[in-house]
Design an enzyme around this catalytic site. Structure first.
Site, PDB file in Angstrom:
ATOM      1  N   TYR A 148       0.819  -1.214   0.000  1.00  0.00           N
ATOM      2  CA  TYR A 148       0.000   0.000   0.000  1.00  0.00           C
ATOM      3  C   TYR A 148       0.851   1.262   0.000  1.00  0.00           C
ATOM      4  O   TYR A 148       0.469   2.282  -0.570  1.00  0.00           O
ATOM      5  CB  TYR A 148      -0.948  -0.006   1.204  1.00  0.00           C
ATOM      6  CG  TYR A 148      -2.187  -0.809   0.924  1.00  0.00           C
ATOM      7  CD1 TYR A 148      -3.124  -0.328   0.011  1.00  0.00           C
ATOM      8  CD2 TYR A 148      -2.417  -2.037   1.526  1.00  0.00           C
ATOM      9  CE1 TYR A 148      -4.253  -1.071  -0.282  1.00  0.00           C
ATOM     10  CE2 TYR A 148      -3.540  -2.789   1.231  1.00  0.00           C
ATOM     11  CZ  TYR A 148      -4.459  -2.299   0.338  1.00  0.00           C
ATOM     12  OH  TYR A 148      -5.578  -3.020   0.032  1.00  0.00           O
ATOM     13  N   GLU A 190       4.906 -29.954  12.241  1.00  0.00           N
ATOM     14  CA  GLU A 190       4.560 -29.291  10.972  1.00  0.00           C
ATOM     15  C   GLU A 190       3.466 -28.252  11.159  1.00  0.00           C
ATOM     16  O   GLU A 190       3.577 -27.146  10.683  1.00  0.00           O
ATOM     17  CB  GLU A 190       4.134 -30.347   9.932  1.00  0.00           C
ATOM     18  CG  GLU A 190       3.850 -29.726   8.574  1.00  0.00           C
ATOM     19  CD  GLU A 190       3.734 -30.761   7.469  1.00  0.00           C
ATOM     20  OE1 GLU A 190       4.294 -31.861   7.653  1.00  0.00           O
ATOM     21  OE2 GLU A 190       3.097 -30.473   6.442  1.00  0.00           O
ATOM     22  N   ASP A 245       4.854 -34.674   8.200  1.00  0.00           N
ATOM     23  CA  ASP A 245       4.090 -35.696   7.493  1.00  0.00           C
ATOM     24  C   ASP A 245       5.015 -36.556   6.644  1.00  0.00           C
ATOM     25  O   ASP A 245       6.064 -36.094   6.190  1.00  0.00           O
ATOM     26  CB  ASP A 245       3.042 -35.063   6.575  1.00  0.00           C
ATOM     27  CG  ASP A 245       1.931 -34.398   7.381  1.00  0.00           C
ATOM     28  OD1 ASP A 245       1.826 -34.676   8.592  1.00  0.00           O
ATOM     29  OD2 ASP A 245       1.185 -33.593   6.791  1.00  0.00           O
TER      30      ASP A 245
END
Lengths: 378, 731
Positions: free
Chosen positions: A110, A206, A258
Site C-alpha cells: 500500500y 509441521e 508428514d
C-alpha cells in the site's frame, strides 16, 4: 550439538544497521542518477533467485546463492515496470528507516501503491508483485528483510521451558496457555533475547493442530523441551528462531513432519535452506536438524490401519523423485531408502494418522520411543 | 459480311404474299445494307443496350476521343463533361429521361471539311488501320452515340470546333442518315463563342468555378471541340456509372484535368450543398478530387504527357494465314511487281535483309521472286516459317505505359489510402503483339477494411467497368498469394482488406473478350505479367506493413518507458536529492533515442511524411500518407502519456494535456488554418485533403517540407512535442 560460540552476524546496534542499509539505498539511487545523467541506461543488479543459481555447499551443508545476477534495466520492455517498482520501494524503505517504523509486506504494497502520473495504471497490480520486488531488493542490497524494516505476518507458535525478552517484555513460554507464543517475523537479538532456558531440545512439528495435541498433553513439560510449529513451510521468523536456539543455546532440533514429499521438503528447507532464500541460508539453515517422523516404515511398525493411507498422485511421485535427486539427499542412503519406502508404499501419511492408534499415542509413545532409541534421520 | 447477314435475315420472309419466289424476285430484294443501319438495329453491340449504359457509352466515347486527340496534338487534356437534365419535371419513377450530354476538350479541333466524316459516319477514323496504342480502335464510337441520340430524340448532334486559336469556331449540327452512312448538315455557322458561354452559366456550381478560372476558360481552350448529344438516357450513381468511369479515367490519366457537371436532379435526388466563394476557390485549385455544389473536379496530377507512341508493322508471329494472303494481295496492288524479299521487310517488323532472304529460301523461292508469283501453297509454307522462326520480339516503343510516378499520382487523387505502391513491368509479347502491364495498389486509410478488395482495370488507359470476373486481370489477382503480404485472402479469391488494386494493360491491340471491350482475354503471357506486377506491389506492401507493425511496437515501447520515467525521477529525488527535472529530461531523451523508429509517426504528430520521394532518384514506386496511421497508433496506446504533475497539479496543465492528446492524431501542418477547417466539418477528409494537396504538387512539396519542419521546431521544445513540457516547470 555442541554449543556454537560464533553467531553468524556480528552483533551491531540497530542504529548502525539502519545507517548501513540507508547507505546502500542511497548508493543504489546515486548510481541510477549518475547513469541517467551520463546518458546510460539506469540498471539495478539483481542476483538471480533460481534453482540454477543455487549452489550446494557440501562443507557447510547448506544451499547458497550462486554468482549469477541480472541487470534490471529501464529500457527493457519486460523490466521497465519492475525497475520503476524497485525505485519506488527503495524510496519507501528509506522513509521507514527515517521514521524508525516497520511495515508488513502488505503495508509496503500500500505504501508504494498509487496511479502512475498521467495514466490509469497502478504502480503495483497486486501484493505478489510488490513482494517479489522486496525479495529482489533484499538480494540486491544484500540486506535482510528486517534491516529493510519489513516484516511478514506471524505464522508460528512456541511454548516450552524458556523465558525470552521480546521488545523489552519478558515472556515466560511455560505460561502461554493453550495458544502459545506467536513467533514474530523479526527475531533478531535486538528484538528477542533469550533470558533463561532449561529446555534440552526443540521439537518442531509441521502444523498447528499437531502442536496443540502436544501442548495439551504438556509434552514440553514432561520432556523438558521447547515445542514449535511453523504452519507448514515455516516462515523466516520461525526458521531464524530455531537456528538461534540451535546455534546460540546449543539445543538439538527434531522435526515431526508428514510422510509425504511436502514434509520431506520442509525438512530440507529447515536443514539446508530454500532456493528462493538461498542468500539467507547462512543464518537460517540448521544443518544438524533431525527428522523424527513420520517414516514410511511406521505404517508397518506401528501397525496402522489401511484407512490412514492417502494415495500418492502423479505430482507427488514426480516431486518425491525430484527431492531424492537433490544433491544433499542424493548421497544419503537413509533418505534414499526413506523416499523409496514411501514410493513403494504408494501412499502418504499425516502425523494425525497416529491418532487412529490412540489420541495421545504420538505424544506418549511415538515421539518418546524415537527419541530414546535415537531413531531419526539427519 | 454485312451483306451475307442481310440475306440470312431476308430469307424467312419467303412465305409472304408472293406465291412463287424465284431467284429473280429474290434478287430484287437483295441489296446492300449500310453499316449505320446495321448498328442502328443492333445497338447493344456498341454498348447502348439500356438508357443508363447508353449515357455512359456516349460519354466514354466522347472522352476517349478527346483524350486521344489531345495527346496526339501534345496538349495537356482539359476536359469538361456536362450532363443537362432536359426533363426536370418528369416523375422520379421514370425509367429514362431526356438528357443533353456535352463533352468539351482543348484538343486540336477539327478542320471544317472533316467534321461530317468524323461525327457522321461509322467506321471512319484514323486508328483502325495501324498498330498503334490508342484508346479508340474502330472509329465507331462517337458517330454511334450521335446516331443513338438521333434515333431516341430526333435531335441532331451539335458540334463546336475551333481548329485554330484566334479563328472563328464552327458551329455545326449533324443528323446522320442511316441509309447512306452519311451525315446531313442541318446547321452550319461560324461563331466566336468557344467554349460556349452558355455552359459556364448552367448552375451556381459552374458559375462559381468559372469565376475562379477553373471551368471552360477561353485561355485554357485556345482550340478544341465540344460535342453535344441529346439522348434518352438515365443518370444514376454507383457501379458502372458515369461517375465511376470518370473517376477511373482520372486515375489512369493523371495528366488530364476533368470537370464533371452532373445533372442537377439525379435519380437519387441528392441535395447539393450551398457553395461559398471560398470553397469554390479551393475547389478550383485543389489537387484532389473535390465535389462542390454538384460540380466534381478531377485535378491534374502530373504535367507531362504520356510518351508519344510509334506505329509499328505487324510481327510475323502475330498474323494469321488469311491475313498474310490479304497482305500479299494488297502489296501487289500498291507495289506492282514488288518482290517477296521487299514485302517481308516493308510489311513486318523485326525482319532484316538476311532473315528475309532466309525465309524466301526456306519456302523454295528466291529473294527476287515477285509477290505476284507467290501462290497459296507458298504462302502457307511462309506462314509456317513465320511460326518457326526465331525473331526478336516486336519493338516496344509503340507502347506508352502510364508510368510508376503517374500511377501513384493517379491513385493518390482518386483513392484515399495510406499506402500506395505501383509497378510497371517491362514490355512482353502475346501472339506477336507487344504489351505492357502495370499495377498499383492502395492500402489502408479510408478504405473499408472488411470488404473484398476493389479491382479496377484499364486497357490503354480506358477503364473497364463490366464483366470483371471474365477478365484476365481478375484471375491474376485471385492467383496471387496475398497472404504472403500480410493480407487475408479466401482460398482462390480476391483478398479482403482496405485495398484497391489497379491493373493496366497497354498494347497496340488489346485482346478483348467481346466487341463491347469490357474484359481482357485470358492469355497466359498476359496473366503471368499481371501476376508479376501484382507481386511486386504486394512485396512493397508487405514490407510496409511489417515496418508499420514495428513502428507501432516501438511507439508502445516508448509509451511504457515514458510512463515510468517520472516515477523514477521522483523516487531518486526522494532518496538522494538529485534534481528530478534533470533526471527526467535525461531519461526521456534516452527513451526517445531508443525508440527512434516510432518517431516516423509520433514526432510528426499526424503530419504527412514520405518515406521515399516518388519523384526522387531512387524511385521505388511507393508513397505513404502518414496522417492516416497516426490515429491508429494513438488509439492503440489508449493511455497516451500526459505530463507529470509531481504532486503539484494545476488546471492549466491538465487542460494542455488534453489538447496534446487530441492534437497528436491530427495536428494542422500550418498555423492558422486549423479553426476554419475544423468548424463543423466532421468528415475525416476535410482535414486530410489539404495535406494531400501539399504533398502532391511536386513544386510545392519542398516548401511544404520546410513549413512542416518549421512548425515542428516551433512546437517541439525538449521532449518532442508530444508530452507537453509544462512538467519540468513544476519542479
Amino acid at each position: 550439538m555442541a554449543k556454537q560460540k560464533t553467531p553468524s552476524a556480528p552483533a551491531r546496534t540497530k542504529k548502525e544497521r539502519d545507517a548501513a542499509t540507508e547507505k546502500k539505498i542511497v548508493t543504489l539511487a546515486t548510481d541510477v542518477a549518475k547513469r541517467s545523467l551520463a546518458g546510460n541506461e539506469p540498471t539495478v543488479r539483481v542476483p538471480t533467485r533460481t534453482k540454477s543459481n543455487t549452489l550446494w555447499n557440501k562443507k557447510k551443508g547448506i544451499l547458497q546463492m550462486g554468482p549469477a545476477a541480472q541487470e534490471r534495466g529501464l529500457f527493457n520492455l519486460s523490466q521497465a515496470k519492475s525497475f520503476m517498482q524497485t525505485m519506488l520501494h527503495s524510496s519507501s524503505i528509506k522513509d521507514l528507516i527515517a521514521a524508525e517504523k516497520t511495515l508488513s509486506l502488505r503495508g509496503m504494497f500500500y505504501k508504494g501503491l498509487h496511479t502512475v502520473a498521467g495514466t490509469k495504471e497502478k504502480t503495483f497490480a497486486d501484493q505478489d508483485e510488490s513482494d517479489g520486488i522486496l525479495e529482489d531488493l533484499e538480494v540486491s542490497l544484500a540486506a535482510l528483510r528486517e534491516e529493510l524494516h519489513i516484516f511478514a505476518k506471524k505464522a508460528g507458535t512456541m511454548v516450552g521451558n524458556i523465558t525470552i525478552i521480546d521488545s523489552g517484555d519478558e515472556i515466560d513460554c511455560r505460561r502461554m496457555g493453550s495458544g502459545g507464543y506467536a513467533i514474530p517475523s523479526i527475531v533478531e537479538p535486538d528484538v528477542i533475547k533469550f533470558k533463561k532456558c532449561d529446555a534440552k531440545f526443540v521439537l518442531h512439528v509441521e502444523k498447528n493442530t499437531v502442536w496443540s495435541r502436544f501442548n495439551e498433553d504438556r509434552f514440553w513439560e514432561k520432556h523438558n523441551c521447547i515445542l514449535t510449529e511453523g504452519g507448514g513451510q515455516p516462515p523466516r521468523g520461525v526458521r531464524r528462531l530455531l537456528r538461534r536456539l540451535n546455534e546460540e543455546l546449543g539445543l538439538p532440533v527434531y522435526c515431526l513432519l508428514d510422510c509425504d514429499p511436502w514434509g520431506h521438503y520442509i525438512y530440507s528447507v529447515i536443514k539446508q535452506g530454500s532456493i528462493s532464500l538461498a542468500f539467507e541460508s547462512e543464518r537460517l539453515a540448521i544443518p544438524d536438524v533431525k527428522y523424527l517422523g513420520i517414516r514410511a516404515s511406521d505404517y508397518r511398525t506401528c501397525g496402522l490401519s489401511d484407512d490412514v493411507q492417502i494415495a500418492l498422485n502423479d505430482t507427488d511421485i514426480k516431486r518425491a523423485k525430484e527431492i531424492a535427486a537433490y544433491p544433499w539427499f542424493q548421497g544419503h542412503k537413509g533418505w534414499q531408502r526413506e523416499i523409496d519406502g514411501m514410493l513403494n508404499n504408494g501412499f502418504k501419511m499425516e502425523v494425525e494418522s497416529l491418532i487412529t492408534k490412540d489420541i495421545s499415542y504420538v505424544t506418549e509413545t511415538y515421539v518418546p520411543q524415537r527419541l530414546k532409541a535415537k531413531d531419526w534421520l539427519d | 459480311m454485312a451483306a451475307k447477314e442481310a440475306v440470312a435475315v431476308a430469307e424467312p420472309k419467303k412465305k409472304s404474299a408472293t406465291p412463287k419466289v424465284d431467284a429473280e424476285s429474290m434478287a430484287t430484294r437483295q441489296r446492300d445494307i449500310s453499316v449505320s443501319e446495321f448498328f442502328a438495329k443492333n445497338r447493344h453491340l456498341l454498348g447502348f443496350d439500356n438508357p443508363r449504359k447508353a449515357m455512359l457509352t456516349t460519354i466514354k466515347e466522347a472522352v476517349d476521343n478527346s483524350l486521344d486527340a489531345c495527346e496526339e496534338a501534345e496538349i495537356l487534356p482539359e476536359i469538361a463533361v456536362i450532363i443537362e437534365d432536359l426533363e426536370p419535371t418528369r416523375p422520379a419513377s421514370a425509367k429514362s429521361s431526356r438528357y443533353r450530354v456535352t463533352v468539351v476538350d482543348n484538343g486540336p479541333g477539327i478542320v471544317r471539311k472533316q467534321v461530317e466524316n468524323i461525327f457522321g459516319r461509322l467506321l471512319y477514323g484514323s486508328k483502325f488501320h495501324r498498330l498503334k496504342m490508342s484508346r479508340g480502335q474502330q472509329g465507331i464510337g462517337i458517330s454511334a452515340a450521335g446516331m443513338y441520340g438521333l434515333i431516341t430524340t430526333g435531335r441532331p448532334m451539335a458540334i463546336f470546333t475551333k481548329p485554330k486559336a484566334g479563328q472563328p469556331t464552327h458551329h455545326i449540327e449533324l443528323a446522320m442518315n442511316t441509309k447512306t452512312n452519311r451525315a446531313e448538315v442541318t446547321f452550319d455557322k461560324e461563331v466566336k463563342d468557344f467554349p460556349p458561354d452558355r455552359l459556364r452559366k448552367l448552375s451556381a456550381g459552374t458559375r462559381a468555378l468559372a469565376e475562379q478560372s477553373g471551368f471552360l476558360t477561353a485561355t485554357e481552350f485556345p482550340t478544341g471541340t465540344s460535342v453535344s448529344i441529346e439522348l434518352d438516357g438515365k443518370y444514376q450513381r454507383g457501379r458502372g456509372s458515369v461517375d465511376e468511369f470518370l473517376e477511373l479515367t482520372a486515375i489512369a490519366n493523371p495528366h488530364a484535368r476533368i470537370v464533371f457537371v452532373p445533372p442537377t436532379r439525379v435519380t437519387e435526388d441528392d441535395e447539393p450543398d450551398v457553395l461559398t466563394a471560398a470553397e469554390a476557390s479551393a475547389a478550383a485549385v485543389a489537387k484532389v478530387t473535390t465535389e462542390t455544389n454538384g460540380v466534381i473536379v478531377f485535378p491534374r496530377g502530373v504535367h507531362e504527357l504520356p510518351r508519344e507512341t510509334k506505329e509499328i508493322q505487324p510481327h510475323p508471329k502475330g498474323i494469321e494465314l488469311g491475313i498474310l494472303l490479304q497482305m500479299l494481295k494488297d502489296y501487289e496492288a500498291t507495289e506492282k511487281g514488288g518482290t517477296l524479299f521487299k514485302f517481308l521487310q516493308d510489311c513486318f517488323c523485326r525482319v532484316s535483309a538476311s532473315t528475309a532472304s532466309g525465309m524466301c529460301e526456306a519456302i523454295g523461292l528466291t529473294s527476287r521472286t515477285k509477290v505476284a508469283d507467290v501462290g497459296p501453297p507458298q504462302a502457307e509454307k511462309l506462314f509456317k516459317v513465320f511460326q518457326e522462326s526465331k525473331l526478336a520480339p516486336p519493338p516496344t516503343d509503340c507502347l506508352a505505359p502510364i508510368g510508376v510516378r503517374q500511377l501513384l499520382a493517379g491513385m493518390l487523387k482518386g483513392v484515399r489510402a495510406e499506402f500506395y505502391a505501383a509497378s510497371s513491368r517491362e514490355a512482353d509479347v502475346y501472339r506477336g503483339r507487344p504489351f505492357q502491364i502495370e499495377a498499383a495498389i492502395a492500402f489502408g486509410g479510408e478504405l473499408p477494411g472488411d470488404e473484398t478488395a476493389r479491382v479496377i482495370r484499364f486497357a490503354n488507359r480506358v477503364p473497364l467497368l463490366f464483366q470483371q470476373s471474365a477478365c484476365s486481370s481478375f484471375k491474376a489477382v485471385s492467383e496471387t498469394g496475398w497472404k504472403n503480404y500480410n493480407l487475408s485472402q479466401p482460398r482462390g479469391g480476391i483478398p479482403v482488406g482496405p485495398l484497391v488494386i489497379m491493373i493496366h494493360m497497354a498494347s497496340v491491340w488489346v485482346p478483348f473478350t467481346s466487341e463491347s471491350k469490357e474484359a481482357i482475354a485470358d492469355y497466359d503471357e498476359i496473366r503471368k505479367e499481371m501476376k508479376l506486377a501484382l507481386m511486386e506491389c504486394g512485396r512493397k506492401l508487405g514490407t510496409y506493413l511489417r515496418k508499420r507493425q514495428r513502428m507501432r511496437r516501438e511507439g508502445l515501447r516508448r509509451d511504457v518507458f515514458e510512463r515510468y520515467i517520472g516515477e523514477i525521477a521522483k523516487a531518486v529525488h526522494a532518496i538522494m536529492g538529485a534534481d528530478p527535472k534533470a533526471i527526467y529530461d535525461a531519461l526521456l531523451e534516452q527513451a526517445n533515442a531508443r525508440t527512434a523508429v516510432a518517431d516516423q509517426v509520433l514526432d510528426e504528430d499526424g503530419k504527412v511524411i514520405k518515406d521515399e520521394e516518388p519523384s526522387g532518384p531512387d524511385d521505388e514506386g511507393v508513397l505513404i500518407v502518414h496522417e492516416a496511421i497516426a490515429p491508429a497508433v494513438a488509439q492503440l496506446s489508449s493511455t497516451p502519456f500526459a505530463p507529470l504533475d509531481f504532486g503539484n497539479s494545476n488546471k492549466k496543465q491538465t487542460r494542455q494535456a488534453g489538447a496534446t492528446t487530441k492534437g497528436a492524431t491530427r495536428q494542422p501542418t500550418s498555423k492558422g488554418d486549423a479553426p476554419s477547417r475544423s468548424k463543423g466539418k466532421s468528415k475525416p477528409d476535410a482535414a486530410a485533403s489539404p495535406k494531400r494537396t501539399v504533398k502532391q504538387a511536386p513544386e510545392s512539396a519542398a516548401r511544404a517540407e520546410l513549413r512542416a519542419r518549421a512548425a515542428k521546431a516551433a512546437s517541439r521544445k525538449p521532449g518532442g512535442g508530444k508530452p507537453s513540457n509544462d512538467g519540468p516547470r513544476l519542479f
